[in-house]
Design an enzyme around this catalytic site. Sequence first.
Site, PDB file in Angstrom:
ATOM      1  N   LYS A   1      12.070  18.813   8.892  1.00  0.00           N
ATOM      2  CA  LYS A   1      12.398  17.413   9.210  1.00  0.00           C
ATOM      3  C   LYS A   1      11.125  16.643   9.460  1.00  0.00           C
ATOM      4  CE  LYS A   1      15.065  13.933  10.175  1.00  0.00           C
ATOM      5  NZ  LYS A   1      14.355  13.170   9.125  1.00  0.00           N
TER       6      LYS A   1
ATOM      7  N   LYS B   1       6.441  18.147  17.932  1.00  0.00           N
ATOM      8  CA  LYS B   1       7.194  16.959  18.349  1.00  0.00           C
ATOM      9  C   LYS B   1       8.687  17.248  18.314  1.00  0.00           C
ATOM     10  CE  LYS B   1       5.962  13.325  16.056  1.00  0.00           C
ATOM     11  NZ  LYS B   1       5.828  12.168  15.131  1.00  0.00           N
TER      12      LYS B   1
ATOM     13  N   LYS C   1       6.790  17.190   6.300  1.00  0.00           N
ATOM     14  CA  LYS C   1       6.232  15.846   6.064  1.00  0.00           C
ATOM     15  C   LYS C   1       5.952  15.706   4.583  1.00  0.00           C
ATOM     16  CE  LYS C   1       5.059  12.152   8.391  1.00  0.00           C
ATOM     17  NZ  LYS C   1       5.554  11.685   9.702  1.00  0.00           N
TER      18      LYS C   1
ATOM     19  N   ASP D   1       7.948   6.706   7.176  1.00  0.00           N
ATOM     20  CA  ASP D   1       6.679   6.741   7.905  1.00  0.00           C
ATOM     21  C   ASP D   1       5.902   5.530   7.355  1.00  0.00           C
ATOM     22  OD1 ASP D   1       5.043   8.749   9.769  1.00  0.00           O
ATOM     23  OD2 ASP D   1       3.628   8.013   8.300  1.00  0.00           O
TER      24      ASP D   1
ATOM     25  N   ASN E   1       6.719  -0.814  11.842  1.00  0.00           N
ATOM     26  CA  ASN E   1       7.962  -0.423  12.503  1.00  0.00           C
ATOM     27  C   ASN E   1       7.741  -0.009  13.956  1.00  0.00           C
ATOM     28  OD1 ASN E   1       9.778   2.254  13.075  1.00  0.00           O
ATOM     29  ND2 ASN E   1      10.956   0.575  12.203  1.00  0.00           N
TER      30      ASN E   1
ATOM     31  N   SER F   1      16.642  10.239  14.413  1.00  0.00           N
ATOM     32  CA  SER F   1      16.950  10.756  13.072  1.00  0.00           C
ATOM     33  C   SER F   1      17.907  11.943  13.191  1.00  0.00           C
ATOM     34  CB  SER F   1      15.675  11.227  12.367  1.00  0.00           C
ATOM     35  OG  SER F   1      15.006  10.148  11.759  1.00  0.00           O
TER      36      SER F   1
END
Length: 449
Positions: free
Chosen positions: A90, A114, A126, A166, A241, A381
Amino acid sequence: MNKYIEKVLNGVKEKNINETEYLQAVEEVLISIEPVIAKHPEYEKIALLERMIEPERMITFRVPYVTDKGQTLVHRGYRVQFSSLIGPYKGGLRFHTSVNQSIIKFLGFEQIFKNALTGLPIGGGKGGSDFDPKGKSDDEIMRFCQSFMTELQRHIGQDIDVPAGDIGVGEREIGYLFGQYKRIKDVYEGGVLTGKGLSYGGSLVRKEATGFGLIYFMREMLANNNFSLEGKNVTISGAGNVAIYACQKAQEYGANVIAMSDSNGCIYDKNGIDIKVVKQIKEIERGRISEYLKVYPHAEYIECKGKDSPIWEIKTDIALPCATQNELTLNSAKKLVENGVFAVGEGANMPCVKEATEYFLDKNILVAPAKAANAGGVAISAVEMSQNSMRYYLSFEDVDKKLNDIMVNIFTSCKYAANEYGLGKNYVAGANIAAFTKLADAMTAQGIV
Ligand code: NDP
Ligand code: 2IT
Protein backbone atom coordinates in the site's frame (compact mmCIF):
# COMPACT_ATOMS: atom_id res chain seq x y z
CA MET A 1 27.69 1.44 16.65
CA ASN A 2 26.13 -2.00 17.12
CA LYS A 3 28.14 -4.51 15.02
CA TYR A 4 25.11 -6.07 13.34
CA ILE A 5 23.74 -2.67 12.31
CA GLU A 6 27.17 -1.64 11.04
CA LYS A 7 27.42 -4.80 8.94
CA VAL A 8 23.94 -4.26 7.45
CA LEU A 9 24.63 -0.59 6.71
CA ASN A 10 27.91 -1.39 4.96
CA GLY A 11 26.16 -4.06 2.91
CA VAL A 12 23.29 -1.83 1.84
CA LYS A 13 25.69 0.95 0.84
CA GLU A 14 27.73 -1.43 -1.29
CA LYS A 15 24.70 -2.89 -3.03
CA ASN A 16 22.88 0.38 -3.70
CA ILE A 17 25.59 2.84 -4.67
CA ASN A 18 24.13 6.20 -5.82
CA GLU A 19 20.69 5.54 -4.30
CA THR A 20 21.18 8.45 -1.92
CA GLU A 21 17.61 8.96 -0.74
CA TYR A 22 17.07 5.24 -0.12
CA LEU A 23 20.34 4.99 1.81
CA GLN A 24 19.43 8.09 3.83
CA ALA A 25 16.07 6.60 4.84
CA VAL A 26 17.56 3.22 5.76
CA GLU A 27 20.40 4.76 7.76
CA GLU A 28 18.07 6.96 9.79
CA VAL A 29 15.93 3.99 10.79
CA LEU A 30 18.77 1.57 11.53
CA ILE A 31 20.65 4.03 13.70
CA SER A 32 17.60 4.96 15.73
CA ILE A 33 16.59 1.35 16.46
CA GLU A 34 20.01 0.54 17.91
CA PRO A 35 18.70 0.11 21.49
CA VAL A 36 16.12 -2.44 20.27
CA ILE A 37 18.69 -4.42 18.28
CA ALA A 38 20.98 -4.46 21.30
CA LYS A 39 18.18 -6.22 23.22
CA HIS A 40 17.57 -8.77 20.45
CA PRO A 41 20.80 -10.42 19.31
CA GLU A 42 18.69 -13.26 17.82
CA TYR A 43 17.67 -10.98 14.92
CA GLU A 44 21.08 -11.34 13.29
CA LYS A 45 20.76 -15.10 12.78
CA ILE A 46 17.45 -14.67 10.94
CA ALA A 47 18.80 -11.71 8.90
CA LEU A 48 15.83 -9.68 10.05
CA LEU A 49 17.28 -6.29 9.10
CA GLU A 50 18.62 -7.47 5.74
CA ARG A 51 15.16 -8.80 4.87
CA MET A 52 13.38 -5.68 6.11
CA ILE A 53 15.40 -3.31 3.92
CA GLU A 54 15.32 -5.41 0.73
CA PRO A 55 12.16 -4.89 -1.37
CA GLU A 56 10.14 -8.04 -2.02
CA ARG A 57 9.86 -6.91 -5.64
CA MET A 58 10.87 -3.91 -7.79
CA ILE A 59 9.01 -3.45 -11.06
CA THR A 60 9.95 -1.01 -13.83
CA PHE A 61 8.16 -0.60 -17.11
CA ARG A 62 7.97 1.52 -20.27
CA VAL A 63 5.21 4.14 -20.49
CA PRO A 64 4.79 5.57 -24.00
CA TYR A 65 2.12 8.18 -24.77
CA VAL A 66 1.25 10.62 -27.53
CA THR A 67 1.11 14.37 -26.83
CA ASP A 68 -1.61 16.64 -28.23
CA LYS A 69 0.81 17.68 -30.94
CA GLY A 70 1.26 14.07 -32.05
CA GLN A 71 4.72 13.54 -30.56
CA THR A 72 5.37 10.15 -28.91
CA LEU A 73 7.19 10.38 -25.59
CA VAL A 74 8.51 7.53 -23.46
CA HIS A 75 8.67 7.62 -19.66
CA ARG A 76 9.66 5.06 -17.07
CA GLY A 77 7.12 3.64 -14.65
CA TYR A 78 7.98 2.13 -11.25
CA ARG A 79 6.29 0.12 -8.54
CA VAL A 80 8.17 -1.14 -5.54
CA GLN A 81 6.28 -3.87 -3.66
CA PHE A 82 8.36 -3.47 -0.55
CA SER A 83 6.61 -5.43 2.15
CA SER A 84 3.43 -7.54 2.40
CA LEU A 85 4.17 -8.47 5.99
CA ILE A 86 1.07 -6.96 7.58
CA GLY A 87 -1.23 -6.40 4.59
CA PRO A 88 -1.39 -5.80 0.84
CA TYR A 89 1.32 -3.51 -0.52
CA LYS A 90 0.00 0.00 0.00
CA GLY A 91 1.32 3.41 -0.96
CA GLY A 92 1.02 6.25 -3.43
CA LEU A 93 2.11 6.97 -6.98
CA ARG A 94 4.27 10.02 -7.70
CA PHE A 95 4.49 11.77 -11.05
CA HIS A 96 7.42 14.20 -10.99
CA THR A 97 10.50 14.70 -13.18
CA SER A 98 12.78 13.82 -10.26
CA VAL A 99 11.34 10.30 -9.81
CA ASN A 100 13.96 7.54 -10.00
CA GLN A 101 14.57 4.15 -8.38
CA SER A 102 16.20 5.64 -5.28
CA ILE A 103 13.26 7.97 -4.57
CA ILE A 104 10.69 5.20 -5.10
CA LYS A 105 12.62 2.85 -2.80
CA PHE A 106 13.05 5.44 -0.04
CA LEU A 107 9.34 6.21 -0.18
CA GLY A 108 8.42 2.51 -0.18
CA PHE A 109 10.71 1.83 2.76
CA GLU A 110 9.26 4.71 4.81
CA GLN A 111 5.76 3.54 3.91
CA ILE A 112 6.23 0.15 5.64
CA PHE A 113 6.92 1.87 8.95
CA LYS A 114 4.23 4.52 8.51
CA ASN A 115 1.62 1.92 7.64
CA ALA A 116 2.59 -0.20 10.66
CA LEU A 117 2.07 2.84 12.91
CA THR A 118 -1.53 3.29 11.69
CA GLY A 119 -2.43 -0.04 13.32
CA LEU A 120 -4.29 -1.03 10.14
CA PRO A 121 -3.64 -4.09 7.91
CA ILE A 122 -1.54 -2.47 5.17
CA GLY A 123 1.92 -3.40 3.90
CA GLY A 124 4.29 -1.02 2.11
CA GLY A 125 4.67 -0.02 -1.53
CA LYS A 126 5.23 3.01 -3.73
CA GLY A 127 5.36 3.84 -7.41
CA GLY A 128 5.29 6.52 -10.00
CA SER A 129 6.98 7.91 -13.05
CA ASP A 130 9.40 10.60 -14.18
CA PHE A 131 6.47 12.14 -16.08
CA ASP A 132 5.74 15.82 -15.39
CA PRO A 133 1.99 16.57 -15.29
CA LYS A 134 2.61 20.35 -15.13
CA GLY A 135 1.23 22.20 -18.14
CA LYS A 136 -0.24 19.04 -19.72
CA SER A 137 -3.80 19.01 -21.05
CA ASP A 138 -6.43 16.75 -19.47
CA ASP A 139 -6.28 14.57 -22.60
CA GLU A 140 -2.52 14.14 -22.25
CA ILE A 141 -2.89 13.27 -18.58
CA MET A 142 -5.59 10.73 -19.44
CA ARG A 143 -3.51 9.06 -22.15
CA PHE A 144 -0.49 8.92 -19.89
CA CYS A 145 -2.50 7.41 -17.01
CA GLN A 146 -4.08 4.84 -19.34
CA SER A 147 -0.68 3.80 -20.67
CA PHE A 148 0.75 3.63 -17.14
CA MET A 149 -2.15 1.47 -15.91
CA THR A 150 -1.99 -0.83 -18.93
CA GLU A 151 1.32 -2.07 -17.50
CA LEU A 152 0.64 -1.62 -13.79
CA GLN A 153 -2.67 -3.55 -13.80
CA ARG A 154 -0.95 -6.92 -14.02
CA HIS A 155 0.77 -6.30 -10.68
CA ILE A 156 -2.00 -4.82 -8.50
CA GLY A 157 -5.38 -5.79 -7.03
CA GLN A 158 -7.46 -4.97 -3.97
CA ASP A 159 -5.88 -7.84 -1.99
CA ILE A 160 -2.44 -7.56 -3.64
CA ASP A 161 -1.28 -3.98 -4.03
CA VAL A 162 -3.31 -0.80 -3.65
CA PRO A 163 -1.83 2.44 -5.06
CA ALA A 164 -3.08 5.97 -4.29
CA GLY A 165 -1.88 9.54 -4.94
CA ASP A 166 1.27 11.42 -4.03
CA ILE A 167 3.05 14.39 -5.66
CA GLY A 168 1.48 15.05 -9.08
CA VAL A 169 -1.19 12.39 -8.63
CA GLY A 170 -4.55 13.56 -7.28
CA GLU A 171 -8.20 12.78 -7.81
CA ARG A 172 -8.07 13.49 -11.57
CA GLU A 173 -5.24 11.01 -12.17
CA ILE A 174 -6.76 8.36 -9.87
CA GLY A 175 -9.98 8.61 -11.90
CA TYR A 176 -8.23 7.92 -15.20
CA LEU A 177 -6.16 5.12 -13.65
CA PHE A 178 -9.25 3.50 -12.13
CA GLY A 179 -11.21 3.71 -15.40
CA GLN A 180 -8.44 1.96 -17.32
CA TYR A 181 -7.99 -0.73 -14.64
CA LYS A 182 -11.72 -1.49 -14.68
CA ARG A 183 -11.78 -1.60 -18.47
CA ILE A 184 -8.88 -4.05 -18.75
CA LYS A 185 -9.91 -6.32 -15.86
CA ASP A 186 -13.63 -6.09 -16.60
CA VAL A 187 -14.45 -6.00 -12.90
CA TYR A 188 -15.52 -3.37 -10.39
CA GLU A 189 -12.78 -3.80 -7.81
CA GLY A 190 -13.41 -0.73 -5.69
CA GLY A 191 -10.50 -1.21 -3.33
CA VAL A 192 -7.76 -1.44 -5.99
CA LEU A 193 -6.97 2.26 -5.74
CA THR A 194 -7.65 4.82 -3.03
CA GLY A 195 -8.17 8.55 -3.21
CA LYS A 196 -11.00 7.88 -5.65
CA GLY A 197 -13.70 10.44 -6.45
CA LEU A 198 -16.73 10.34 -4.17
CA SER A 199 -19.05 9.39 -7.04
CA TYR A 200 -17.42 6.00 -7.70
CA GLY A 201 -16.08 4.64 -4.43
CA GLY A 202 -13.98 7.30 -2.71
CA SER A 203 -14.12 8.08 0.99
CA LEU A 204 -15.09 11.33 2.62
CA VAL A 205 -12.08 12.97 4.35
CA ARG A 206 -9.46 11.14 2.20
CA LYS A 207 -8.63 14.39 0.40
CA GLU A 208 -8.17 16.26 3.67
CA ALA A 209 -6.70 13.36 5.66
CA THR A 210 -2.94 13.92 5.42
CA GLY A 211 -3.12 17.63 6.21
CA PHE A 212 -5.78 17.28 8.92
CA GLY A 213 -3.91 14.30 10.39
CA LEU A 214 -0.69 16.29 10.56
CA ILE A 215 -2.43 18.97 12.59
CA TYR A 216 -4.12 16.41 14.88
CA PHE A 217 -0.67 14.93 15.54
CA MET A 218 0.80 18.40 16.15
CA ARG A 219 -2.05 19.24 18.54
CA GLU A 220 -1.26 16.10 20.59
CA MET A 221 2.49 16.66 20.57
CA LEU A 222 2.10 20.31 21.58
CA ALA A 223 -0.48 19.53 24.30
CA ASN A 224 1.87 16.94 25.79
CA ASN A 225 4.47 19.66 26.10
CA ASN A 226 2.07 22.33 27.41
CA PHE A 227 1.74 24.21 24.14
CA SER A 228 -1.10 24.74 21.68
CA LEU A 229 -1.62 25.94 18.12
CA GLU A 230 -3.79 28.86 19.23
CA GLY A 231 -2.25 32.20 18.25
CA LYS A 232 0.98 30.67 16.92
CA ASN A 233 2.60 31.75 13.68
CA VAL A 234 2.92 28.84 11.26
CA THR A 235 4.79 28.54 7.95
CA ILE A 236 3.88 25.69 5.56
CA SER A 237 5.95 24.77 2.53
CA GLY A 238 4.15 23.46 -0.53
CA ALA A 239 0.69 24.37 -1.72
CA GLY A 240 -0.52 20.94 -2.73
CA ASN A 241 -2.85 18.42 -1.17
CA VAL A 242 -1.01 18.09 2.16
CA ALA A 243 -0.15 21.78 2.62
CA ILE A 244 -3.64 23.09 1.81
CA TYR A 245 -5.50 20.92 4.33
CA ALA A 246 -2.82 21.38 6.98
CA CYS A 247 -3.30 25.12 6.59
CA GLN A 248 -7.09 24.85 6.80
CA LYS A 249 -7.02 22.75 9.99
CA ALA A 250 -4.28 24.83 11.64
CA GLN A 251 -6.42 27.92 11.06
CA GLU A 252 -9.43 26.14 12.57
CA TYR A 253 -7.30 25.65 15.71
CA GLY A 254 -6.56 29.39 15.79
CA ALA A 255 -3.06 29.37 14.32
CA ASN A 256 -1.91 32.21 12.08
CA VAL A 257 -0.54 30.65 8.88
CA ILE A 258 1.66 33.37 7.42
CA ALA A 259 3.47 31.67 4.53
CA MET A 260 3.10 28.91 1.92
CA SER A 261 5.14 28.03 -1.17
CA ASP A 262 5.51 26.07 -4.39
CA SER A 263 8.64 25.01 -6.23
CA ASN A 264 9.17 28.55 -7.62
CA GLY A 265 8.85 30.62 -4.45
CA CYS A 266 6.87 31.52 -1.36
CA ILE A 267 4.16 33.95 -0.37
CA TYR A 268 4.23 35.79 2.95
CA ASP A 269 0.99 37.31 4.20
CA LYS A 270 1.31 38.65 7.71
CA ASN A 271 -2.50 38.98 7.96
CA GLY A 272 -2.82 35.23 7.49
CA ILE A 273 -3.03 33.21 4.28
CA ASP A 274 -6.47 33.14 2.65
CA ILE A 275 -6.65 29.41 2.00
CA LYS A 276 -9.68 29.73 -0.31
CA VAL A 277 -7.54 31.78 -2.68
CA VAL A 278 -4.68 29.24 -2.54
CA LYS A 279 -7.16 26.41 -3.27
CA GLN A 280 -8.54 28.30 -6.27
CA ILE A 281 -5.04 28.93 -7.68
CA LYS A 282 -3.44 25.54 -7.00
CA GLU A 283 -6.28 22.99 -6.82
CA ILE A 284 -8.61 24.38 -9.46
CA GLU A 285 -6.55 26.51 -11.87
CA ARG A 286 -3.30 24.50 -11.36
CA GLY A 287 -1.43 27.84 -11.40
CA ARG A 288 1.53 29.31 -9.52
CA ILE A 289 1.42 30.49 -5.90
CA SER A 290 2.76 33.92 -6.97
CA GLU A 291 -0.73 34.60 -8.39
CA TYR A 292 -1.88 35.10 -4.78
CA LEU A 293 -0.56 38.66 -5.07
CA LYS A 294 -3.11 39.43 -7.79
CA VAL A 295 -5.80 39.02 -5.11
CA TYR A 296 -3.75 40.30 -2.15
CA PRO A 297 -1.22 42.88 -3.41
CA HIS A 298 -0.09 43.60 0.19
CA ALA A 299 1.41 40.08 0.44
CA GLU A 300 5.06 39.47 -0.46
CA TYR A 301 6.39 36.96 -2.98
CA ILE A 302 9.94 35.69 -2.52
CA GLU A 303 11.44 33.71 -5.36
CA CYS A 304 13.27 30.48 -4.58
CA LYS A 305 16.88 30.44 -5.73
CA GLY A 306 19.25 27.68 -4.78
CA LYS A 307 18.87 24.94 -2.19
CA ASP A 308 17.67 26.88 0.85
CA SER A 309 13.99 27.70 0.44
CA PRO A 310 13.19 31.33 1.37
CA ILE A 311 10.16 30.17 3.38
CA TRP A 312 12.45 28.99 6.20
CA GLU A 313 13.95 32.50 6.50
CA ILE A 314 10.62 33.81 7.76
CA LYS A 315 10.31 34.14 11.53
CA THR A 316 7.80 31.61 12.81
CA ASP A 317 6.80 29.53 15.86
CA ILE A 318 5.96 26.33 13.99
CA ALA A 319 7.35 25.09 10.65
CA LEU A 320 5.49 22.48 8.60
CA PRO A 321 7.48 21.22 5.59
CA CYS A 322 4.80 19.75 3.29
CA ALA A 323 6.42 19.81 -0.18
CA THR A 324 9.11 17.19 -0.81
CA GLN A 325 12.16 15.27 0.46
CA ASN A 326 15.24 17.13 1.69
CA GLU A 327 13.60 20.52 1.23
CA LEU A 328 14.72 21.74 4.65
CA THR A 329 18.52 22.03 4.81
CA LEU A 330 20.84 22.45 7.79
CA ASN A 331 21.19 26.18 6.92
CA SER A 332 17.42 26.52 6.98
CA ALA A 333 17.20 24.64 10.29
CA LYS A 334 19.73 27.04 11.84
CA LYS A 335 17.80 30.03 10.53
CA LEU A 336 14.52 28.70 11.92
CA VAL A 337 16.04 28.09 15.36
CA GLU A 338 17.70 31.50 15.36
CA ASN A 339 14.27 32.99 14.66
CA GLY A 340 12.64 31.16 17.56
CA VAL A 341 10.88 28.15 16.02
CA PHE A 342 9.80 25.67 18.73
CA ALA A 343 8.15 22.86 16.77
CA VAL A 344 8.53 21.26 13.34
CA GLY A 345 5.96 18.91 11.79
CA GLU A 346 6.85 16.86 8.73
CA GLY A 347 3.89 16.70 6.34
CA ALA A 348 6.09 15.64 3.42
CA ASN A 349 8.13 12.42 3.41
CA MET A 350 11.68 12.95 4.73
CA PRO A 351 11.55 16.74 4.20
CA CYS A 352 14.39 17.52 6.62
CA VAL A 353 17.92 16.56 5.67
CA LYS A 354 19.50 14.30 8.29
CA GLU A 355 21.65 17.12 9.72
CA ALA A 356 18.63 19.41 10.04
CA THR A 357 16.70 16.83 12.09
CA GLU A 358 19.75 16.25 14.30
CA TYR A 359 20.15 20.00 14.77
CA PHE A 360 16.51 20.46 15.78
CA LEU A 361 16.68 17.60 18.28
CA ASP A 362 19.93 18.92 19.68
CA LYS A 363 18.28 22.32 20.25
CA ASN A 364 15.26 20.68 21.96
CA ILE A 365 12.90 21.63 19.16
CA LEU A 366 9.85 19.34 19.08
CA VAL A 367 9.93 17.31 15.86
CA ALA A 368 6.88 15.42 14.57
CA PRO A 369 8.45 12.84 12.22
CA ALA A 370 6.96 12.20 8.78
CA LYS A 371 6.31 8.47 9.25
CA ALA A 372 4.01 9.27 12.14
CA ALA A 373 2.77 12.80 11.43
CA ASN A 374 1.71 12.31 7.80
CA ALA A 375 0.23 8.82 8.28
CA GLY A 376 -3.33 10.19 8.26
CA GLY A 377 -3.53 9.98 4.46
CA VAL A 378 -2.70 6.33 4.17
CA ALA A 379 -4.79 5.55 7.28
CA ILE A 380 -7.89 6.97 5.62
CA SER A 381 -6.91 5.13 2.43
CA ALA A 382 -7.22 1.95 4.51
CA VAL A 383 -10.58 3.17 5.79
CA GLU A 384 -11.58 3.76 2.13
CA MET A 385 -10.60 0.14 1.38
CA SER A 386 -12.73 -1.16 4.22
CA GLN A 387 -15.72 0.88 3.03
CA ASN A 388 -15.23 -0.58 -0.46
CA SER A 389 -15.24 -4.09 1.02
CA MET A 390 -18.33 -3.37 3.11
CA ARG A 391 -20.02 -1.70 0.12
CA TYR A 392 -21.15 0.95 2.53
CA TYR A 393 -20.03 4.53 3.20
CA LEU A 394 -19.28 6.32 6.44
CA SER A 395 -20.20 9.95 7.12
CA PHE A 396 -17.64 12.78 7.12
CA GLU A 397 -17.90 13.00 10.91
CA ASP A 398 -17.33 9.26 11.37
CA VAL A 399 -14.23 9.20 9.16
CA ASP A 400 -12.84 12.40 10.67
CA LYS A 401 -13.26 10.93 14.15
CA LYS A 402 -11.43 7.78 13.07
CA LEU A 403 -8.63 9.93 11.66
CA ASN A 404 -8.38 11.87 14.89
CA ASP A 405 -8.32 8.67 17.01
CA ILE A 406 -5.66 7.10 14.77
CA MET A 407 -3.41 10.18 15.00
CA VAL A 408 -3.81 10.30 18.80
CA ASN A 409 -2.84 6.60 18.96
CA ILE A 410 0.16 7.13 16.71
CA PHE A 411 1.42 9.99 18.87
CA THR A 412 0.93 7.87 21.98
CA SER A 413 2.92 4.99 20.42
CA CYS A 414 5.80 7.34 19.55
CA LYS A 415 5.78 8.84 23.03
CA TYR A 416 5.72 5.46 24.81
CA ALA A 417 8.48 4.02 22.65
CA ALA A 418 10.66 7.10 23.28
CA ASN A 419 9.95 6.82 27.03
CA GLU A 420 10.66 3.10 27.15
CA TYR A 421 14.14 3.62 25.74
CA GLY A 422 14.89 6.79 27.73
CA LEU A 423 14.86 9.01 24.64
CA GLY A 424 12.88 11.89 26.13
CA LYS A 425 11.05 13.91 23.50
CA ASN A 426 12.80 12.29 20.56
CA TYR A 427 9.63 11.27 18.74
CA VAL A 428 11.69 10.65 15.60
CA ALA A 429 13.36 7.67 17.24
CA GLY A 430 10.09 6.88 19.04
CA ALA A 431 8.24 6.47 15.71
CA ASN A 432 10.97 4.28 14.22
CA ILE A 433 11.12 2.07 17.30
CA ALA A 434 7.34 1.71 17.68
CA ALA A 435 6.97 0.70 14.02
CA PHE A 436 10.04 -1.52 14.00
CA THR A 437 8.92 -3.44 17.08
CA LYS A 438 5.62 -4.36 15.44
CA LEU A 439 7.27 -5.31 12.13
CA ALA A 440 9.99 -7.36 13.83
CA ASP A 441 7.36 -9.34 15.76
CA ALA A 442 5.45 -10.10 12.55
CA MET A 443 8.64 -11.07 10.71
CA THR A 444 9.74 -13.39 13.45
CA ALA A 445 6.30 -15.04 13.54
CA GLN A 446 6.17 -15.61 9.78
CA GLY A 447 9.52 -17.38 9.43
CA ILE A 448 12.21 -16.87 6.82
CA VAL A 449 10.35 -15.53 3.78
P1 NDP B 1 1.06 17.77 -4.49
O1 NDP B 1 1.52 17.39 -5.83
O2 NDP B 1 -0.39 17.98 -4.24
O3 NDP B 1 1.79 19.10 -4.01
C1 NDP B 1 3.17 19.17 -3.91
C2 NDP B 1 3.58 20.57 -3.52
O4 NDP B 1 4.96 20.58 -3.20
C3 NDP B 1 3.40 21.56 -4.65
O5 NDP B 1 3.09 22.82 -4.12
C4 NDP B 1 4.75 21.55 -5.31
O6 NDP B 1 5.04 22.75 -6.01
C5 NDP B 1 5.68 21.38 -4.14
N1 NDP B 1 6.88 20.65 -4.58
C6 NDP B 1 6.94 19.44 -5.16
N2 NDP B 1 8.19 19.11 -5.48
C7 NDP B 1 8.93 20.13 -5.10
C8 NDP B 1 10.31 20.39 -5.17
N3 NDP B 1 11.18 19.51 -5.71
N4 NDP B 1 10.75 21.56 -4.65
C9 NDP B 1 9.87 22.45 -4.10
N5 NDP B 1 8.56 22.26 -4.03
C10 NDP B 1 8.09 21.12 -4.52
O7 NDP B 1 1.64 16.66 -3.50
P2 NDP B 1 1.18 16.29 -2.02
O8 NDP B 1 0.74 17.49 -1.29
O9 NDP B 1 0.27 15.13 -2.12
O10 NDP B 1 2.56 15.74 -1.39
C11 NDP B 1 3.46 16.59 -0.71
C12 NDP B 1 4.37 15.74 0.17
O11 NDP B 1 3.58 15.03 1.12
C13 NDP B 1 5.19 14.68 -0.56
O12 NDP B 1 6.42 14.52 0.13
C14 NDP B 1 4.36 13.41 -0.38
O13 NDP B 1 5.14 12.26 -0.49
C15 NDP B 1 3.86 13.63 1.03
N6 NDP B 1 2.66 12.89 1.41
C16 NDP B 1 1.51 12.95 0.67
C17 NDP B 1 0.39 12.27 1.08
C18 NDP B 1 -0.90 12.35 0.35
O14 NDP B 1 -1.87 11.75 0.82
N7 NDP B 1 -1.00 13.09 -0.74
C19 NDP B 1 0.42 11.40 2.28
C20 NDP B 1 1.65 11.48 3.02
C21 NDP B 1 2.72 12.18 2.58
P3 NDP B 1 4.76 22.88 -7.58
O15 NDP B 1 3.28 23.11 -7.70
O16 NDP B 1 5.59 24.02 -7.99
O17 NDP B 1 5.21 21.59 -8.17
O1 2IT C 1 3.10 8.97 1.40
C1 2IT C 1 1.94 8.56 1.60
O2 2IT C 1 1.61 8.04 2.68
C2 2IT C 1 0.95 8.73 0.53
N1 2IT C 1 1.27 9.31 -0.50
C3 2IT C 1 -0.43 8.17 0.69
C4 2IT C 1 -0.44 6.71 0.37
C5 2IT C 1 -1.79 6.06 0.33
O3 2IT C 1 -1.79 4.86 -0.03
O4 2IT C 1 -2.80 6.66 0.65
